[in-house]
Design an enzyme around this catalytic site. Structure first.
Site, PDB file in Angstrom:
ATOM      1  N   CYS A 182       0.736  -1.285  -0.022  1.00  0.00           N
ATOM      2  CA  CYS A 182       0.047  -0.170  -0.001  1.00  0.00           C
ATOM      3  C   CYS A 182       0.834   1.171   0.048  1.00  0.00           C
ATOM      4  O   CYS A 182       1.810   1.283   0.502  1.00  0.00           O
ATOM      5  CB  CYS A 182      -0.826   0.082   1.322  1.00  0.00           C
ATOM      6  SG  CYS A 182      -1.598   1.556   1.784  1.00  0.00           S
ATOM      7  N   THR A 235      -0.710   4.423   0.281  1.00  0.00           N
ATOM      8  CA  THR A 235      -1.599   5.288   0.779  1.00  0.00           C
ATOM      9  C   THR A 235      -1.129   6.566   1.777  1.00  0.00           C
ATOM     10  O   THR A 235      -1.223   7.802   1.077  1.00  0.00           O
ATOM     11  CB  THR A 235      -2.833   5.040   1.563  1.00  0.00           C
ATOM     12  OG1 THR A 235      -3.529   3.973   0.497  1.00  0.00           O
ATOM     13  CG2 THR A 235      -3.597   5.967   1.917  1.00  0.00           C
TER      14      THR A 235
HETATM   15  P1  5GP Z   1      -0.526  -6.754   4.164  1.00  0.00           P
HETATM   16  O1  5GP Z   1      -0.964  -7.904   5.146  1.00  0.00           O
HETATM   17  O2  5GP Z   1       0.012  -6.988   3.133  1.00  0.00           O
HETATM   18  O3  5GP Z   1       0.285  -5.920   5.050  1.00  0.00           O
HETATM   19  O4  5GP Z   1      -1.871  -5.942   3.916  1.00  0.00           O
HETATM   20  C1  5GP Z   1      -2.978  -6.571   3.331  1.00  0.00           C
HETATM   21  C2  5GP Z   1      -3.844  -5.656   3.238  1.00  0.00           C
HETATM   22  O5  5GP Z   1      -3.394  -4.200   2.579  1.00  0.00           O
HETATM   23  C3  5GP Z   1      -5.142  -5.837   2.514  1.00  0.00           C
HETATM   24  O6  5GP Z   1      -6.209  -6.593   3.045  1.00  0.00           O
HETATM   25  C4  5GP Z   1      -6.029  -4.536   2.002  1.00  0.00           C
HETATM   26  O7  5GP Z   1      -6.552  -4.183   3.207  1.00  0.00           O
HETATM   27  C5  5GP Z   1      -4.592  -3.613   1.747  1.00  0.00           C
HETATM   28  N1  5GP Z   1      -4.227  -3.309   0.296  1.00  0.00           N
HETATM   29  C6  5GP Z   1      -4.132  -4.238  -0.607  1.00  0.00           C
HETATM   30  N2  5GP Z   1      -3.743  -3.706  -1.651  1.00  0.00           N
HETATM   31  C7  5GP Z   1      -3.888  -2.444  -1.456  1.00  0.00           C
HETATM   32  C8  5GP Z   1      -3.648  -1.172  -2.231  1.00  0.00           C
HETATM   33  O8  5GP Z   1      -3.305  -1.308  -3.478  1.00  0.00           O
HETATM   34  N3  5GP Z   1      -3.743  -0.163  -1.506  1.00  0.00           N
HETATM   35  C9  5GP Z   1      -4.039   0.246  -0.398  1.00  0.00           C
HETATM   36  N4  5GP Z   1      -4.192   1.171   0.510  1.00  0.00           N
HETATM   37  N5  5GP Z   1      -4.154  -0.815   0.454  1.00  0.00           N
HETATM   38  C10 5GP Z   1      -4.232  -2.245  -0.110  1.00  0.00           C
END
Ligand code: 5GP
Length: 348
Positions: free
Chosen positions: A183, A185
């Site tokens: 992400c 953001t």
């Molecule tokens: P991780 O476990 O990889 O740290 O986080 C997974 C979460 O990242 C997902 O469940 C979703 O909420 C968030 N996420 C997935 N793709 C994106 C994206 O392209 N942008 C953002 N802001 N969040 C994402």
């Protein structure tokens, strides 16, 4: 403009304090949980760790593996409408993901009509702060009744957690703005909330909403867990469920573009669901997460069971270190030490 001087914490800012323990062996630690819900009349039993509904990790194959451990998967929403009736056979552990567009609603309705059943639902948007989102969740609850467990998000502040439960008819609020491994953001927009504090504050708000003895609001900590220690800290901070993307990426159960070396898997292209890669692949997701995702190459990790067992072992150990006999009581036993002084220094 307003500035909050209260320090807000991420996983790396704390460590759990060891406590006197009566648990003889970590094997005795109970990781299964039984949940009742604020709106849904269903009961749920299992280990409350979700595979994220990213198209690499929220796969059918992941759901088959995780369900053996009693763990749920939010299937990604890019399977064809006709595929779901064959895919969703385990209603406890295979959840149906949707956005808030009319075609998301229609796809879900089609599934319910032709299977004569209602799956558990994950309503997933980048920004869960809009009226449209809350209204959509409420419509799903009104139209599909008290049968499905509805999880929805994402938000990261307590007032919105309560709004989504009370007025959106949601059972589990997904918490996490900006912590995801794929992400961007926070980099793109400057918006975000340190995930450990978000979990502490949002779980407190959700658990404060009760119907009777056992039906309370719940949260799912979504994003930012990079190691099993982060999963432990998330549960200790009050998360009822934890959702994992990056930690499960690169395992055999993932779908997507693999890089091979002499016929052996070497790395997986792992991308955020609003990255340019995802937008290019699905066209229609342009405004889904406003291009706030990155593309990464994740080294091949083998079978997802290796990651899962590492996490479950870490959780059992953490519970026994802090004197908790179960995942359920972990947050009650947890005491964190701040170990990153920056937060203190900034607030002085
Ligand atoms: P991780 O476990 O990889 O740290 O986080 C997974 C979460 O990242 C997902 O469940 C979703 O909420 C968030 N996420 C997935 N793709 C994106 C994206 O392209 N942008 C953002 N802001 N969040 C994402």
């Amino acid at each position: 403009m307003k500035i909050n001087y209260d320090p807000k914490l991420d996983f790396d800012d704390v460590l759990l304090v060891p406590q006197r323990s009566r648990t003889a062996s970590r094997k005795e630690v109970e990781l299964n949980r039984n949940f009742s819900f604020y709106h849904s009349k269903q009961k749920w039993n299992g280990i409350p760790i979700f595979a994220a509904n990213m198209d690499t990790t929220g796969t059918v194959s992941m759901s088959h593996l995780l369900s053996k451990y009693g763990m749920p998967t939010c299937l990604h929403k890019h399977y064809e409408q006709n595929q779901y009736p064959d895919i969703i056979i385990n209603y406890e552990h295979q959840w149906y993901s949707i956005g808030i567009k009319q075609n998301d609603y229609d796809k879900l309705k089609y599934f319910c009509d032709i299977t004569n059943s209602v799956p558990n639902i994950c309503v997933d948007v980048a920004n869960g702060y809009t009226d449209d989102f809350v209204n959509f969740c409420r419509k799903i609850r009104e139209d599909f009744g008290q049968k499905p467990i509805i999880m929805a998000g994402n938000v990261s502040t307590p007032e919105m957690v309560q709004e989504i439960i009370l007025h959106g008819g949601v059972d589990i609020v997904k918490v996490g703005i900006g912590p995801g491994s794929a992400c961007t953001t926070r980099l793109k927009t400057g918006v975000g909330y340190p995930q450990l504090s978000a979990i502490i504050e949002c779980s407190h708000a959700a658990h404060g909403l009760r119907v009777g003895q056992s039906r309370i609001g719940l949260i799912c900590a979504d994003g930012g867990c990079r190691t099993s220690s982060d999963v432990c800290k998330a549960f200790a901070a009050g998360a009822d469920f934890v959702m994992l993307g990056g930690m499960l990426a690169g395992t055999d159960q993932c779908e997507g573009d693999w890089e091979y070396d002499n016929g052996n898997k070497k790395a997986l292209k792992f991308y955020g669901m609003s990255s340019h890669a995802a937008q290019k692949k699905y066209g229609g997701v342009k405004n889904y997460r406003a291009s706030e995702g990155r593309i990464k190459k994740v080294t091949y990790k083998g079978d997802a069971s290796l990651i899962v067992e590492d996490i479950l072992g870490g959780l059992r150990s953490a519970c026994s270190y802090i004197g908790s006999t179960s995942l359920k009581h972990m947050s009650r036993c947890a005491e964190f030490n701040l170990v990153n002084r920056t937060h203190f220094d900034q607030s002085v």
